[in-house]
Design a protein around this motif. Structure first.
Motif, PDB file in Angstrom:
ATOM      1  N   GLN A  21       0.837  -1.193   0.000  1.00 28.91           N
ATOM      2  CA  GLN A  21       0.000   0.000   0.000  1.00 28.91           C
ATOM      3  C   GLN A  21       0.872   1.243   0.000  1.00 28.91           C
ATOM      4  O   GLN A  21       1.983   1.242   0.542  1.00 28.91           O
ATOM      5  CB  GLN A  21      -0.950   0.002   1.197  1.00 28.91           C
ATOM      6  N   LEU A  22       0.365   2.290  -0.612  1.00 18.82           N
ATOM      7  CA  LEU A  22       1.070   3.559  -0.726  1.00 18.82           C
ATOM      8  C   LEU A  22       0.278   4.643  -0.009  1.00 18.82           C
ATOM      9  O   LEU A  22      -0.958   4.613   0.010  1.00 18.82           O
ATOM     10  CB  LEU A  22       1.248   3.944  -2.193  1.00 18.82           C
ATOM     11  N   VAL A  23       0.983   5.589   0.564  1.00 19.14           N
ATOM     12  CA  VAL A  23       0.347   6.675   1.310  1.00 19.14           C
ATOM     13  C   VAL A  23       0.240   7.913   0.412  1.00 19.14           C
ATOM     14  O   VAL A  23       1.182   8.262  -0.302  1.00 19.14           O
ATOM     15  CB  VAL A  23       1.144   7.009   2.579  1.00 19.14           C
ATOM     16  N   VAL A  24      -0.903   8.584   0.463  1.00 20.32           N
ATOM     17  CA  VAL A  24      -1.126   9.835  -0.255  1.00 20.32           C
ATOM     18  C   VAL A  24      -1.155  10.959   0.772  1.00 20.32           C
ATOM     19  O   VAL A  24      -1.870  10.886   1.766  1.00 20.32           O
ATOM     20  CB  VAL A  24      -2.448   9.795  -1.054  1.00 20.32           C
ATOM     21  N   ILE A  25      -0.356  12.024   0.513  1.00 20.83           N
ATOM     22  CA  ILE A  25      -0.161  13.099   1.485  1.00 20.83           C
ATOM     23  C   ILE A  25      -0.732  14.409   0.953  1.00 20.83           C
ATOM     24  O   ILE A  25      -0.558  14.746  -0.226  1.00 20.83           O
ATOM     25  CB  ILE A  25       1.342  13.294   1.781  1.00 20.83           C
ATOM     26  N   ASN A  26      -1.395  15.159   1.805  1.00 17.24           N
ATOM     27  CA  ASN A  26      -1.773  16.536   1.502  1.00 17.24           C
ATOM     28  C   ASN A  26      -0.507  17.384   1.625  1.00 17.24           C
ATOM     29  O   ASN A  26       0.061  17.489   2.716  1.00 17.24           O
ATOM     30  CB  ASN A  26      -2.837  17.007   2.493  1.00 17.24           C
ATOM     31  N   PRO A  27      -0.023  18.004   0.541  1.00 14.07           N
ATOM     32  CA  PRO A  27       1.266  18.708   0.614  1.00 14.07           C
ATOM     33  C   PRO A  27       1.234  19.990   1.427  1.00 14.07           C
ATOM     34  O   PRO A  27       2.294  20.516   1.761  1.00 14.07           O
ATOM     35  CB  PRO A  27       1.589  18.994  -0.856  1.00 14.07           C
ATOM     36  N   TYR A  28       0.043  20.474   1.755  1.00 16.92           N
ATOM     37  CA  TYR A  28      -0.037  21.672   2.601  1.00 16.92           C
ATOM     38  C   TYR A  28      -0.066  21.296   4.078  1.00 16.92           C
ATOM     39  O   TYR A  28       0.699  21.850   4.887  1.00 16.92           O
ATOM     40  CB  TYR A  28      -1.272  22.497   2.243  1.00 16.92           C
ATOM     41  N   THR A  29      -0.916  20.370   4.462  1.00 20.88           N
ATOM     42  CA  THR A  29      -1.010  19.991   5.880  1.00 20.88           C
ATOM     43  C   THR A  29      -0.014  18.916   6.263  1.00 20.88           C
ATOM     44  O   THR A  29       0.232  18.693   7.449  1.00 20.88           O
ATOM     45  CB  THR A  29      -2.419  19.480   6.201  1.00 20.88           C
ATOM     46  N   GLU A  30       0.563  18.227   5.262  1.00 22.24           N
ATOM     47  CA  GLU A  30       1.467  17.091   5.455  1.00 22.24           C
ATOM     48  C   GLU A  30       0.770  15.926   6.167  1.00 22.24           C
ATOM     49  O   GLU A  30       1.424  15.081   6.775  1.00 22.24           O
ATOM     50  CB  GLU A  30       2.728  17.519   6.213  1.00 22.24           C
ATOM     51  N   GLU A  31      -0.539  15.872   6.057  1.00 22.45           N
ATOM     52  CA  GLU A  31      -1.314  14.794   6.659  1.00 22.45           C
ATOM     53  C   GLU A  31      -1.623  13.711   5.629  1.00 22.45           C
ATOM     54  O   GLU A  31      -1.743  13.988   4.425  1.00 22.45           O
ATOM     55  CB  GLU A  31      -2.636  15.332   7.216  1.00 22.45           C
ATOM     56  N   ARG A  32      -1.760  12.479   6.119  1.00 30.69           N
ATOM     57  CA  ARG A  32      -2.196  11.389   5.257  1.00 30.69           C
ATOM     58  C   ARG A  32      -3.663  11.594   4.899  1.00 30.69           C
ATOM     59  O   ARG A  32      -4.497  11.787   5.776  1.00 30.69           O
ATOM     60  CB  ARG A  32      -2.042  10.048   5.971  1.00 30.69           C
ATOM     61  N   ILE A  33      -3.958  11.553   3.604  1.00 35.45           N
ATOM     62  CA  ILE A  33      -5.348  11.718   3.192  1.00 35.45           C
ATOM     63  C   ILE A  33      -5.884  10.469   2.502  1.00 35.45           C
ATOM     64  O   ILE A  33      -7.096  10.350   2.293  1.00 35.45           O
ATOM     65  CB  ILE A  33      -5.523  12.943   2.271  1.00 35.45           C
ATOM     66  N   ALA A  34      -5.016   9.531   2.145  1.00 35.05           N
ATOM     67  CA  ALA A  34      -5.483   8.305   1.502  1.00 35.05           C
ATOM     68  C   ALA A  34      -4.384   7.247   1.544  1.00 35.05           C
ATOM     69  O   ALA A  34      -3.198   7.562   1.695  1.00 35.05           O
ATOM     70  CB  ALA A  34      -5.893   8.559   0.055  1.00 35.05           C
ATOM     71  N   GLU A  35      -4.813   6.013   1.409  1.00 31.17           N
ATOM     72  CA  GLU A  35      -3.927   4.891   1.140  1.00 31.17           C
ATOM     73  C   GLU A  35      -4.426   4.230  -0.129  1.00 31.17           C
ATOM     74  O   GLU A  35      -5.632   4.031  -0.315  1.00 31.17           O
ATOM     75  CB  GLU A  35      -3.944   3.885   2.288  1.00 31.17           C
ATOM     76  N   ILE A  36      -3.513   3.921  -1.031  1.00 27.71           N
ATOM     77  CA  ILE A  36      -3.903   3.256  -2.271  1.00 27.71           C
ATOM     78  C   ILE A  36      -3.071   1.992  -2.445  1.00 27.71           C
ATOM     79  O   ILE A  36      -1.974   1.856  -1.891  1.00 27.71           O
ATOM     80  CB  ILE A  36      -3.731   4.162  -3.511  1.00 27.71           C
ATOM     81  N   THR A  37      -3.608   1.090  -3.226  1.00 30.71           N
ATOM     82  CA  THR A  37      -2.858  -0.108  -3.552  1.00 30.71           C
ATOM     83  C   THR A  37      -1.674   0.236  -4.451  1.00 30.71           C
ATOM     84  O   THR A  37      -1.765   1.142  -5.284  1.00 30.71           O
ATOM     85  CB  THR A  37      -3.761  -1.139  -4.257  1.00 30.71           C
ATOM     86  N   ALA A  38      -0.573  -0.465  -4.275  1.00 33.42           N
ATOM     87  CA  ALA A  38       0.568  -0.312  -5.177  1.00 33.42           C
ATOM     88  C   ALA A  38       0.354  -1.077  -6.475  1.00 33.42           C
ATOM     89  O   ALA A  38       1.133  -0.936  -7.418  1.00 33.42           O
ATOM     90  CB  ALA A  38       1.851  -0.787  -4.498  1.00 33.42           C
ATOM     91  N   GLY A  39      -0.726  -1.883  -6.507  1.00 36.34           N
ATOM     92  CA  GLY A  39      -1.033  -2.624  -7.721  1.00 36.34           C
ATOM     93  C   GLY A  39      -0.245  -3.903  -7.848  1.00 36.34           C
ATOM     94  O   GLY A  39       0.648  -4.208  -7.046  1.00 36.34           O
ATOM     95  N   HIS A  40      -0.570  -4.677  -8.901  1.00 36.71           N
ATOM     96  CA  HIS A  40       0.042  -5.982  -9.118  1.00 36.71           C
ATOM     97  C   HIS A  40      -0.089  -6.335 -10.594  1.00 36.71           C
ATOM     98  O   HIS A  40      -1.068  -5.937 -11.243  1.00 36.71           O
ATOM     99  CB  HIS A  40      -0.671  -7.028  -8.250  1.00 36.71           C
ATOM    100  N   PRO A  41       0.876  -7.087 -11.162  1.00 33.31           N
ATOM    101  CA  PRO A  41       0.746  -7.490 -12.573  1.00 33.31           C
ATOM    102  C   PRO A  41      -0.568  -8.198 -12.875  1.00 33.31           C
ATOM    103  O   PRO A  41      -1.080  -8.095 -14.011  1.00 33.31           O
ATOM    104  CB  PRO A  41       1.950  -8.409 -12.770  1.00 33.31           C
ATOM    105  N   ALA A  42      -1.136  -8.902 -11.896  1.00 34.10           N
ATOM    106  CA  ALA A  42      -2.420  -9.570 -12.143  1.00 34.10           C
ATOM    107  C   ALA A  42      -3.536  -8.554 -12.387  1.00 34.10           C
ATOM    108  O   ALA A  42      -4.495  -8.841 -13.113  1.00 34.10           O
ATOM    109  CB  ALA A  42      -2.776 -10.476 -10.960  1.00 34.10           C
ATOM    110  N   ASP A  43      -3.444  -7.360 -11.777  1.00 35.46           N
ATOM    111  CA  ASP A  43      -4.412  -6.304 -12.052  1.00 35.46           C
ATOM    112  C   ASP A  43      -4.310  -5.863 -13.510  1.00 35.46           C
ATOM    113  O   ASP A  43      -5.323  -5.623 -14.179  1.00 35.46           O
ATOM    114  CB  ASP A  43      -4.159  -5.100 -11.146  1.00 35.46           C
ATOM    115  N   VAL A  44      -3.074  -5.735 -13.991  1.00 38.08           N
ATOM    116  CA  VAL A  44      -2.858  -5.348 -15.381  1.00 38.08           C
ATOM    117  C   VAL A  44      -3.431  -6.411 -16.314  1.00 38.08           C
ATOM    118  O   VAL A  44      -4.111  -6.093 -17.306  1.00 38.08           O
ATOM    119  CB  VAL A  44      -1.356  -5.126 -15.664  1.00 38.08           C
ATOM    120  N   GLU A  45      -3.182  -7.658 -16.007  1.00 29.68           N
ATOM    121  CA  GLU A  45      -3.699  -8.746 -16.846  1.00 29.68           C
ATOM    122  C   GLU A  45      -5.221  -8.693 -16.925  1.00 29.68           C
ATOM    123  O   GLU A  45      -5.808  -8.825 -18.022  1.00 29.68           O
ATOM    124  CB  GLU A  45      -3.250 -10.096 -16.279  1.00 29.68           C
TER     125      GLU A  45
END
Length: 482
Positions: A21-45
């Motif tokens: 999982q990857l963290v998404v940051i608000n660049p002004y508040t420096e707070e975490r605003i989301a977590e997203i999947t890093a993905g996988h080759p099976a998703d691409v398939e």
């Protein structure tokens, strides 16, 4: 905090196969605003299978049918304009006024390619004039097929529109990977696609990073073309990965664009254009005119005018109405730009304004604008793309010298010429090696004109009819006249 752990495939949100999982940051508040999947080759398939299944029916629809879907996407963006502008500011850090301009650009792009889709019907089967008696030929344009679209973090919804709109207009089905840094605005595209009732599999959205999604997309044999916007390093890696099978690539890469201020320019007018060309979006723009070439007779006055304008820029919360510049989009980019300012110290560059010597907001990835004058052309800051609010200046004595200095670069994406004589500005501009040249104008990027560059700035063009052609194959039917 949002959790984006699913992929949009075949008009359904499906759990990602990725465990990272990857963290998404608000660049002004420096707070975490989301977590997203890093993905996988099976998703691409899974996305490739979905897109290939949808290709036959979508590619056979006429241009007018495809245009109606593009208009619905534009309508969806229009309805959510304010919501998406705020979301972009929160995720990207750009000020709200700039985010609204982005939305307007994206909406205009979808509407433009709706018109191009309709016009494509008219162009099918056009006769070709032949010298050979008794023979005839007609030209047709077919979609490339399944295309992979990879976009950067500096202009969410804009660079995706530049790729997605022409690809859909041409009859391609798409797999779209937005930047993992700014996924939140692009996520809303899935909702808009659903509302527009686009057939399942025509649009597939994959969250993830280069390892989880980008690399397997670039090398997947079921993807007929990759269109990428981003750094030269990643673009060259994608081109190498796509080479087996001779799959097609379009690359919109880096820039180190010049702005030429000729001897007859008005200093105050020139200062306004220079400021807009480098400090818009905190300098995080591939076409940023980061090399200032100023006639020696105007240099002192122009640097003084620029210094005053830099001092007047207000830095702070990008959602506030009285702010001119927000933070850089991520800590990594801020640190990269700071590294160039340290390099400037090593090289002994003369700072008109040093972004480190200004009081900054207490939170956020801020960096104030920097301006250096009389920068040697051998300097790393003069030669390399910095992608931040850093402007380097150099004086010239003659028009010929200005053109030679402007063209002395590995890049050729854009340029600006400022002169009191528009005819002179156009004449000088025609000598520059760049894909887009503005004269006595801010950096207007219009859906009707092409976007792309010479040399290391990329391969191919986006926008205009050239952007549609990037997703089409040309074929001719040749035979006897009956």
């Amino acid at each position: 905090m949002q959790r984006l752990l699913q992929q949009f495939i075949g008009n359904r949100w499906q759990p990602s196969h990725g465990e990272r999982q990857l963290v998404v940051i608000n660049p002004y508040t420096e707070e975490r605003i989301a977590e997203i999947t890093a993905g996988h080759p099976a998703d691409v398939e899974a996305a490739v299978q979905s897109a290939r299944h949808a290709l036959a029916d979508w590619s056979q629809k006429n241009g007018a049918e495809r245009a109606s879907y593009l208009e619905k996407i534009a309508d969806g963006l229009s309805r959510r304009r304010e919501e998406l502008s705020r979301l972009s500011s929160i995720n990207n850090g750009k000020i709200l006024e700039e985010a609204r301009l982005d939305l307007d650009d994206a909406i205009a792009c979808y509407r433009y390619y709706a018109g191009q889709a309709r016009d494509l019907d008219r162009r099918q089967g056009q006769p070709v004039t032949l010298d050979m008696p008794g023979m005839q030929a007609h030209s047709y344009q077919d979609p490339v097929g399944v295309v992979g679209l990879i976009t950067p973090w500096n202009f969410p919804l804009v660079t995706s529109a530049w790729k997605l709109a022409p690809a859909l207009a041409a009859g391609c089905t798409v797999i779209f990977k937005p930047s993992e840094v700014t996924p939140l605005p692009e996520q809303v595209l899935a909702d808009i696609i659903t509302e527009a009732e686009l057939p399942a599999g025509v649009f597939n959205l994959l969250f993830g990073d280069g390892e989880g999604i980008g690399a397997p997309m670039s090398s997947h044999k079921g993807i007929d073309k990759i269109s990428f916007t981003g750094s030269n390093r990643v673009g060259e890696t994608i081109m190498a990965a796509a080479a087996p099978g001779s799959r097609r690539v379009s690359l919109e890469l880096g820039g180190k664009s010049p702005v030429l201020v000729l001897a007859d320019a008005d200093v105050n007018e020139a200062a306004e254009y220079v400021m807009a060309g480098i400090y818009f979006n905190a300098g995080q723009i591939c076409s940023a005119t980061s090399r200032l070439l100023v006639h020696e007779s105007l240099a002192d006055a122009l640097y003084q005018a620029l210094g005053q304008r830099i001092d007047a820029l207000r830095l702070g919360n990008p959602l506030a109405d009285d702010i001119d510049m927000g933070p850089l989009t991520c800590a990594r980019q801020r640190d990269t730009v700071l590294g160039y300012l340290t390099q400037a110290d090593r090289e002994g560059l003369s700072a008109v304004r040093d972004g480190r010597q200004r009081a900054l907001p207490k939170q956020g990835y801020f960096l104030a604008p920097s301006l250096y004058r009389d920068v040697p052309v051998t300097s790393r800051l003069w030669q390399e793309e910095i992608f931040g609010p850093v402007l380097c200046g150099h004086s010239f004595a003659t028009e010929e010298q200005a053109v030679a200095l402007a063209n002395d670069s590995d890049f050729g994406l854009a340029a600006t010429v400022i002169s009191g004589d528009p005819g002179r500005a156009r004449r000088v501009g025609k000598q520059l090696q760049a894909g887009t040249i503005w004269y006595n104008s801010p950096q207007l990027v219009l859906p009707e004109t092409s976007w792309g560059g010479f040399k290391r700035s990329g391969i191919g063009r986006e926008l205009g009819p050239w952007g549609l052609s990037a997703y089409l194959e040309v074929k001719h039917m040749v035979g006897p006249i009956v």
